[in-house]
Scaffold this active site. Structure first.
Site, short mmCIF file in Angstrom:
data_model
loop_
_atom_site.label_atom_id
_atom_site.label_comp_id
_atom_site.label_asym_id
_atom_site.label_seq_id
_atom_site.Cartn_x
_atom_site.Cartn_y
_atom_site.Cartn_z
N HIS A 34 5.25 3.23 -2.33
CA HIS A 34 4.40 2.90 -0.86
C HIS A 34 4.49 1.37 -0.86
CE1 HIS A 34 2.09 3.07 2.76
NE2 HIS A 34 1.02 2.02 2.20
N ASP A 36 3.86 -2.11 1.03
CA ASP A 36 2.91 -2.85 1.91
C ASP A 36 3.41 -4.06 2.44
OD1 ASP A 36 0.69 -0.94 2.48
OD2 ASP A 36 0.12 -1.12 0.44
N MET A 38 2.63 -7.30 5.01
CA MET A 38 1.50 -7.71 5.75
C MET A 38 2.36 -9.08 6.17
SD MET A 38 -1.51 -6.77 3.79
CE MET A 38 -1.95 -5.14 2.98
N MET A 69 2.93 -3.76 8.32
CA MET A 69 1.56 -4.09 9.14
C MET A 69 2.04 -5.47 9.75
SD MET A 69 -1.16 -2.82 6.37
CE MET A 69 0.30 -2.87 5.25
N MET A 138 -5.03 5.64 8.40
CA MET A 138 -5.57 4.60 7.78
C MET A 138 -7.20 5.04 7.54
SD MET A 138 -3.39 2.53 7.12
CE MET A 138 -4.25 1.30 6.10
C1 DX5 Z 1 -4.12 -1.50 2.86
C2 DX5 Z 1 -2.82 -0.95 2.46
C3 DX5 Z 1 -2.68 0.23 1.65
C4 DX5 Z 1 -3.64 -0.23 0.14
C5 DX5 Z 1 -4.06 0.79 -0.35
O1 DX5 Z 1 -4.09 -2.25 4.01
O2 DX5 Z 1 -1.99 -0.58 3.45
O3 DX5 Z 1 -1.74 0.84 1.28
O4 DX5 Z 1 -2.81 -0.94 -0.69
O5 DX5 Z 1 -4.88 0.31 -1.53
P1 DX5 Z 1 -6.17 0.95 -2.02
O6 DX5 Z 1 -5.55 2.40 -2.76
O7 DX5 Z 1 -6.44 0.09 -3.37
O8 DX5 Z 1 -7.14 1.24 -0.90
ZN ZN Z 2 -0.29 0.82 3.08
#
Ligand code: DX5
Ligand code: ZN
Length: 229
Positions: A34, A36, A38, A69, A138
């Site tokens: 995964h 992420d 941002m 995101m 989420m």
């Molecule tokens: C949050 C991210 C998640 C995050 C999850 O905005 O999209 O993917 O990394 O992290 P944990 O498992 O620590 O909540």
């Molecule tokens: Zn994520």
């Protein structure tokens, strides 16, 4: 047997050793990586882009699940496709034309998914199931790793499960139901029981600190879900 895909979020990995971290979680049983993204605009944090995806792509023998995101979305889709994404998900509110964005992702030969924040209504699903490969719920507000699981997500997971089961019965096509945020060995079973089949875990996995630790946490999570059968 119940499906259980674990998708470690590299947000909590050691960025100075990212390639090795990816190899280690895959050796430990990760089913997806995964990734992420941002932008400090759609969410209040700034992470990585296509350059970093390209750098780690050859370390991954499993699909890379790119969670955008960012706002706007469309300009970045070709760049992440080119960098080696297998799946791209984006937030309903971040695209002015959700249907067009889903189509754009698929036009690049990738699997497409829509992400719902804790307060986002599920109405976006009403007309788009045919264009979706993944629904990502989420269970925290996006932007940071290490937050606590928001309980109201449970009811939402169950609602989406019912909807996707109905869709599968009608069409024969199965859409992935992924949950992201605050998932750990102690709560994964209830999330799975509510109907999720794919679980993002960042701090729970990488917080274990070593390759052996990652493998242990991933197998604890899979065992917790397998016990439901
Ligand atoms: C949050 C991210 C998640 C995050 C999850 O905005 O999209 O993917 O990394 O992290 P944990 O498992 O620590 O909540
Ligand atoms: Zn994520």
């Amino acid at each position: 047997m119940r499906q259980c895909r674990i998708a470690p979020s590299i947000l909590s990995a050691d960025f100075a050793r990212l390639g090795q971290e990816v190899s280690d979680v895959i050796a430990g049983g990760a089913d997806w990586i995964h990734f992420d993204v941002m932008d400090n605009h759609y969410v209040p944090n700034l992470t990585v882009g296509p350059l970093v995806l390209k750098a780690i792509r050859s370390y991954s023998t499993v699909p890379v699940d790119v969670h955008l995101m960012v706002e706007p979305v469309d300009e970045l889709v070709p760049a992440f496709a080119k960098a080696g994404a297998d799946i791209i998900t984006f937030h309903c509110e971040a695209s002015r034309h959700v249907d067009r964005t889903l189509q754009l992702i698929r036009d690049h030969g990738l699997k497409a998914g829509l992400v719902f924040n804790p307060a986002t209504p599920l109405t976006y699903l009403d007309y788009e199931l045919d264009r979706l490969d993944v629904v990502l719920l989420m269970s925290v507000n996006p932007g940071f790793g290490g937050q606590s699981f928001i309980e109201s997500t449970m009811e939402k997971i169950a609602q989406v499960r019912r909807r996707l089961d109905r869709y599968e019965a009608e069409t024969g096509r199965r859409i992935v139901l992924e949950v992201d945020g605050g998932i750990k060995p102690s709560n994964i079973a209830k999330v799975a029981a509510a109907g999720a089949d794919t679980f993002v875990a960042g701090s729970a996995v990488f917080g274990a600190g070593s390759a052996e630790g990652y493998a242990q946490v991933i197998s604890q999570m899979k065992a917790a879900v397998a016990q439901l059968d």
